[in-house]
Design a protein around this motif. Structure first.
Motif, short mmCIF file in Angstrom:
data_model
loop_
_atom_site.label_atom_id
_atom_site.label_comp_id
_atom_site.label_asym_id
_atom_site.label_seq_id
_atom_site.Cartn_x
_atom_site.Cartn_y
_atom_site.Cartn_z
N THR A 88 30.68 63.01 22.74
CA THR A 88 30.38 61.76 22.35
C THR A 88 30.23 60.74 23.31
O THR A 88 30.46 60.98 24.49
CB THR A 88 31.87 61.23 21.44
N LEU A 89 29.52 59.87 22.98
CA LEU A 89 29.25 58.64 23.99
C LEU A 89 30.59 58.09 24.76
O LEU A 89 30.43 57.95 25.88
CB LEU A 89 28.79 57.40 23.40
N GLU A 90 31.68 58.07 24.03
CA GLU A 90 32.74 57.82 24.69
C GLU A 90 33.42 58.72 25.70
O GLU A 90 33.48 58.28 26.91
CB GLU A 90 34.10 57.42 23.71
N ASN A 91 33.11 60.05 25.75
CA ASN A 91 33.77 61.02 26.44
C ASN A 91 32.78 61.08 27.81
O ASN A 91 33.09 61.21 28.88
CB ASN A 91 33.68 62.35 25.67
N LEU A 92 31.34 61.02 27.34
CA LEU A 92 30.18 60.95 28.40
C LEU A 92 30.59 59.80 29.40
O LEU A 92 30.35 59.85 30.27
CB LEU A 92 28.99 60.88 27.61
N THR A 93 30.85 58.70 28.79
CA THR A 93 31.20 57.61 29.51
C THR A 93 32.37 57.72 30.39
O THR A 93 32.40 57.37 31.51
CB THR A 93 31.36 56.26 28.63
N ASP A 94 33.43 58.30 29.91
CA ASP A 94 34.58 58.81 30.60
C ASP A 94 34.47 59.65 31.97
O ASP A 94 34.73 59.45 33.05
CB ASP A 94 35.72 59.33 29.77
N LEU A 95 33.28 60.47 31.61
CA LEU A 95 32.96 61.64 32.80
C LEU A 95 32.06 61.09 33.69
O LEU A 95 32.21 61.03 35.09
CB LEU A 95 32.25 62.63 32.06
N LYS A 96 31.20 59.95 33.20
CA LYS A 96 30.48 59.22 34.12
C LYS A 96 31.35 58.20 34.96
O LYS A 96 31.08 58.34 36.18
CB LYS A 96 29.19 58.40 33.44
N ASN A 97 32.15 57.70 34.49
CA ASN A 97 33.32 56.82 35.42
C ASN A 97 34.02 57.81 36.40
O ASN A 97 34.05 57.14 37.39
CB ASN A 97 34.09 56.17 34.46
N ASN A 98 34.49 58.96 35.99
CA ASN A 98 35.08 59.93 36.95
C ASN A 98 33.83 60.11 38.24
O ASN A 98 34.48 59.98 39.22
CB ASN A 98 35.45 61.10 36.13
N LEU A 99 32.88 60.26 37.91
CA LEU A 99 31.82 60.53 38.94
C LEU A 99 31.52 59.50 39.82
O LEU A 99 31.27 59.33 41.18
CB LEU A 99 30.64 61.17 38.23
N GLU A 100 31.35 58.03 39.16
CA GLU A 100 31.09 56.86 39.84
C GLU A 100 32.39 56.67 40.90
O GLU A 100 32.13 56.15 41.79
CB GLU A 100 30.92 55.66 38.83
N GLU A 101 33.75 56.84 40.53
CA GLU A 101 34.72 56.65 41.46
C GLU A 101 34.67 57.71 42.52
O GLU A 101 34.92 57.20 43.64
CB GLU A 101 36.00 57.10 40.51
N ALA A 102 34.25 58.82 42.18
CA ALA A 102 33.76 59.59 43.58
C ALA A 102 32.93 59.67 44.26
O ALA A 102 32.81 60.07 45.45
CB ALA A 102 33.67 61.43 42.84
N ARG A 103 31.87 58.68 43.79
CA ARG A 103 30.73 58.15 44.57
C ARG A 103 29.94 59.28 45.29
O ARG A 103 29.40 59.47 46.20
CB ARG A 103 31.16 57.38 45.64
N ILE A 104 29.61 60.42 44.26
CA ILE A 104 29.10 61.61 44.65
C ILE A 104 28.10 61.69 43.55
O ILE A 104 28.80 61.75 42.27
CB ILE A 104 29.84 62.77 44.56
N GLU A 105 26.81 61.86 43.74
CA GLU A 105 25.63 61.76 42.87
C GLU A 105 25.49 63.15 42.03
O GLU A 105 25.41 64.06 42.72
CB GLU A 105 24.31 61.30 43.36
N ALA A 106 25.71 62.86 40.77
CA ALA A 106 25.57 64.31 39.92
C ALA A 106 25.38 63.97 38.45
O ALA A 106 25.57 62.80 38.18
CB ALA A 106 27.26 65.04 39.86
N GLU A 107 24.60 65.07 37.82
CA GLU A 107 24.26 64.63 36.27
C GLU A 107 25.43 65.13 35.55
O GLU A 107 25.85 66.26 35.75
CB GLU A 107 23.12 65.43 36.20
N PRO A 108 25.92 64.36 34.59
CA PRO A 108 27.01 64.76 33.80
C PRO A 108 26.63 65.31 32.47
O PRO A 108 25.92 64.70 31.85
CB PRO A 108 27.79 63.35 33.62
N ILE A 109 27.26 66.32 32.00
CA ILE A 109 26.93 67.12 30.88
C ILE A 109 28.21 67.55 30.20
O ILE A 109 28.98 68.32 30.98
CB ILE A 109 25.97 68.22 31.12
N ILE A 110 28.45 67.29 29.05
CA ILE A 110 29.59 67.64 28.26
C ILE A 110 29.10 68.99 27.54
O ILE A 110 28.21 69.02 26.72
CB ILE A 110 30.05 66.60 27.06
N VAL A 111 29.93 70.10 27.70
CA VAL A 111 29.95 71.33 27.10
C VAL A 111 31.08 71.48 26.02
O VAL A 111 32.07 71.79 26.58
CB VAL A 111 29.52 72.42 27.96
N THR A 112 30.77 71.53 24.81
CA THR A 112 31.80 71.80 23.97
C THR A 112 32.21 73.50 23.39
O THR A 112 30.95 74.15 23.59
CB THR A 112 31.90 70.98 22.44
N ASN A 113 33.24 73.79 23.05
CA ASN A 113 33.39 75.17 22.76
C ASN A 113 32.57 76.24 23.80
O ASN A 113 31.93 77.25 23.50
CB ASN A 113 32.62 75.14 21.48
#
Length: 221
Positions: A117-142
């Motif tokens: 979901t957009l909410e979960n993807l935003t949460d993942l992006k926020n985690n990466l922004e806090e780390a200040r490490i550039e990475a492409e976030p992807i959610i993989v279910t199941n």
């Protein structure tokens, strides 16, 4: 092993991470027994507060990796938003600090969310922004072995978390380790014994000053 781990270091400088190779396929000891022996050793190291990295990089996989141009290399980190995930992300970032990895891309594949979901993807992006490490976030279910292979079989290096169940190495993907490794490139299984703070610039303070000084000659060429 306990004595070796505790005696490693120079004065106050102590190793906090142990890197070792995955089991060699050629051995007189049965594979099941070797796994148990390895698991017991890893548990002893973990209890002594050491992070653990188990690397699978046979000759064929290594040759394949060396033939990938630096700009085409990709590091996949399978993320569960825990201490091990943060350590894997940091290791992936540190790899990109050296030639010919400085143009490599990092992908963070989050397998711990129930839905893409957009909410979960935003949460993942926020985690990466806090780390200040550039990475492409992807959610993989199941996530299963087929999805793991689909997403990461063409990566240069894959980071996967692992745990010990009894004396057996297990990972979040419910499949035998050998079957996983047969479908992946160079792979590092990681287990963090201590939490890694990624909410600050990875290179600041004294370490940052040293990094800038080391990079200066390269940038002046």
């Amino acid at each position: 092993l306990n004595t070796l781990i505790q005696s490693t270091g120079v004065g106050p400088l102590k190793a906090n991470t142990i890197l070792l190779n995955w089991l060699d396929p050629e051995s007189e000891i049965t594979n099941d027994q070797r796994k148990i022996n390895l698991g017991r050793s890893l548990r002893a190291a973990y209890r002594l507060g050491r992070n653990i990295v188990v690397l699978d990089a046979n000759e064929e996989k290594w040759n394949t990796l060396e033939n990938i141009p630096g700009e085409n290399r990709r590091i996949d980190v399978w993320w569960l938003n825990d201490a091990t995930s943060r350590l894997m992300l940091l290791l992936g970032y540190l790899i990109t600090r050296s030639d010919p990895w400085d143009a490599a891309k990092i992908r963070v594949l989050a397998a711990g969310y129930q839905a893409d979901t957009l909410e979960n993807l935003t949460d993942l992006k926020n985690n990466l922004e806090e780390a200040r490490i550039e990475a492409e976030p992807i959610i993989v279910t199941n996530a299963d072995i087929d999805k793991l292979s689909e997403y990461s079989s063409d990566a240069a290096v894959v980071f996967l978390p692992f745990r010990l169940r009894g004396d057996q190495i297990t990972c979040p993907i419910d499949a035998p380790i050998e079957k996983l490794l047969s479908r992946l490139p160079v792979t590092a299984f990681v287990w963090a014994a201590e939490d890694i703070a990624l909410d600050a610039e990875p290179e600041e303070g004294t370490a940052g000053d040293m990094a800038v000084a080391m990079d200066a000659p390269k940038q002046s060429r």
